[in-house]
Design a protein around this motif. Structure first.
Motif, PDB file in Angstrom:
ATOM      1  N   SER A  14       0.831  -1.199   0.000  1.00  0.00           N
ATOM      2  CA  SER A  14       0.000   0.000   0.000  1.00  0.00           C
ATOM      3  C   SER A  14       0.863   1.245   0.000  1.00  0.00           C
ATOM      4  O   SER A  14       0.584   2.210  -0.717  1.00  0.00           O
ATOM      5  N   SER A  17       2.406   1.675  -3.369  1.00  0.00           N
ATOM      6  CA  SER A  17       1.408   2.175  -4.315  1.00  0.00           C
ATOM      7  C   SER A  17       1.169   3.655  -4.137  1.00  0.00           C
ATOM      8  O   SER A  17       1.053   4.413  -5.095  1.00  0.00           O
ATOM      9  N   CYS A  21       1.956   7.020  -6.823  1.00  0.00           N
ATOM     10  CA  CYS A  21       0.853   7.827  -7.328  1.00  0.00           C
ATOM     11  C   CYS A  21       1.233   9.303  -7.246  1.00  0.00           C
ATOM     12  O   CYS A  21       1.289   9.876  -6.157  1.00  0.00           O
ATOM     13  N   SER A  33      -3.968   7.059  -2.412  1.00  0.00           N
ATOM     14  CA  SER A  33      -4.040   5.705  -2.945  1.00  0.00           C
ATOM     15  C   SER A  33      -5.274   5.013  -2.334  1.00  0.00           C
ATOM     16  O   SER A  33      -5.658   5.327  -1.210  1.00  0.00           O
ATOM     17  N   PRO A  34      -5.948   4.071  -3.021  1.00  0.00           N
ATOM     18  CA  PRO A  34      -5.585   3.518  -4.327  1.00  0.00           C
ATOM     19  C   PRO A  34      -6.223   4.242  -5.504  1.00  0.00           C
ATOM     20  O   PRO A  34      -5.926   3.960  -6.648  1.00  0.00           O
ATOM     21  N   SER A  35      -7.114   5.195  -5.248  1.00  0.00           N
ATOM     22  CA  SER A  35      -7.825   5.862  -6.347  1.00  0.00           C
ATOM     23  C   SER A  35      -6.923   6.818  -7.107  1.00  0.00           C
ATOM     24  O   SER A  35      -7.209   7.180  -8.240  1.00  0.00           O
ATOM     25  N   CYS A  36      -5.831   7.243  -6.471  1.00  0.00           N
ATOM     26  CA  CYS A  36      -4.895   8.189  -7.071  1.00  0.00           C
ATOM     27  C   CYS A  36      -5.581   9.519  -7.382  1.00  0.00           C
ATOM     28  O   CYS A  36      -5.249  10.183  -8.350  1.00  0.00           O
TER      29      CYS A  36
END
Length: 299
Positions: A14, A17, A21, A33-36
């Motif tokens: 996570s 990630s 981003c 994160s995770p949608s950025c």
């Protein structure tokens, strides 16, 4: 034990990630994160959602710069193309933007002094008080960037230069080549003149923001995450830039008046007017003397 290890692995993934981003067009952005989804801090506890697939609107950029400056963070360290062109002499201020990042027609910088701006956020009227009315936001349809290049040893081919600069602007600022109206090179001044025009006033084309990114690229530091410098290559010769001056031309001429001119300019105008008046007085005096001479001669 297994569950603990799995938790640590997921946590590390996570974090990796989240670190990956980023916002390519705005180095000050925060991306979740995770949608950025990315945001830009423009005031205390105020996050502005931004679209990192294109340039961030100039109005949002100025608000972010003013906020960063207030917190002590780093922000910045030939002639007119037409009679009605003007430069931004007021510098940066904290603007009022709409939800799409468009400047509101009237700006006051959180004071009781207000003025009207164009779609580039540049003042185009005299300053007034809170009663000042700005009926509409006048569109900036032409931006001219005058870029001083570093000295080059080989001649610059005008045709190749236009093709190279147009390609650079398209790749770096996502501007359709059709809006690069002209590119010229002044050998004597060592200046490249780039004309960006949006004569139809397409609201989806923001040439003012392109010019703002260009200014940052040349004068300070790039706003892009990559921090890469603005350069272009003409027939194998790389060109770098060391200064830039931007002129704005609106769909309607600005409405500055005499009362806002500096004392020095007013003094020059007064001297010229007085000189003209003095010349007329002398001319009238000479004419009177000639008429009197002719009258005496006839008599």
């Amino acid at each position: 034990m297994y569950s603990v290890c799995a938790f640590l692995v997921l946590t590390l993934l996570s974090a990796a990630s989240a670190q990956g981003c980023t916002c390519p067009t705005m180095k000050w952005a925060n991306c979740d994160s995770p949608s950025c989804a990315c945001t830009l801090l423009i005031a205390d506890n105020t996050l502005q959602n931004i679209n990192c697939s294109k340039l961030i609107p100039k109005c949002f950029l100025m608000k972010a710069e003013m906020y960063r400056a207030s917190k002590g963070h780093s922000t910045r360290r030939l002639g007119k193309p037409t009679e009605h062109a003007f430069v931004d002499n007021d510098g940066i201020y904290d603007p009022e933007c709409d939800s799409n990042g468009v400047f509101k027609a009237r700006q006051c910088n959180h004071t009781e002094t207000c003025w009207c701006v164009n779609s580039a956020g540049v003042r185009r009227t005299d300053k007034g008080d809170l009663n000042l009315k700005c009926d509409k936001l006048v569109q900036t349809t032409w931006v001219q960037a005058q870029l001083t290049i570093n000295p080059v040893q080989t001649p610059v081919d005008p045709v190749a230069l236009k093709a190279a600069m147009t390609q650079t602007i398209q790749n770096r600022y996502f501007l359709d080549p059709s809006y690069v109206d002209n590119v010229q090179y002044s050998k004597d001044d060592n200046i490249i003149i780039v004309d960006l025009k949006n004569t139809k006033g397409d609201p989806n084309v923001d040439i003012a923001t392109v010019a703002y990114y260009m200014e940052k690229d040349v004068k300070v530091l790039p706003l892009f995450m990559s921090n890469s410098s603005l350069t272009t290559t003409v027939n194998g010769t790389p060109l770098g830039f060391r200064n830039i001056l931007v002129y704005y031309v609106d769909a309607e001429p600005p409405t500055f008046t005499m009362k806002k001119l500096t004392a020095g300019i007013i003094a020059v105008i007064v001297v010229v007017v007085l000189a003209i008046i003095a010349g007329l007085v002398v001319l009238v005096s000479i004419c009177d003397q000639k008429v009197e001479f002719l009258s005496n001669f006839v008599s």
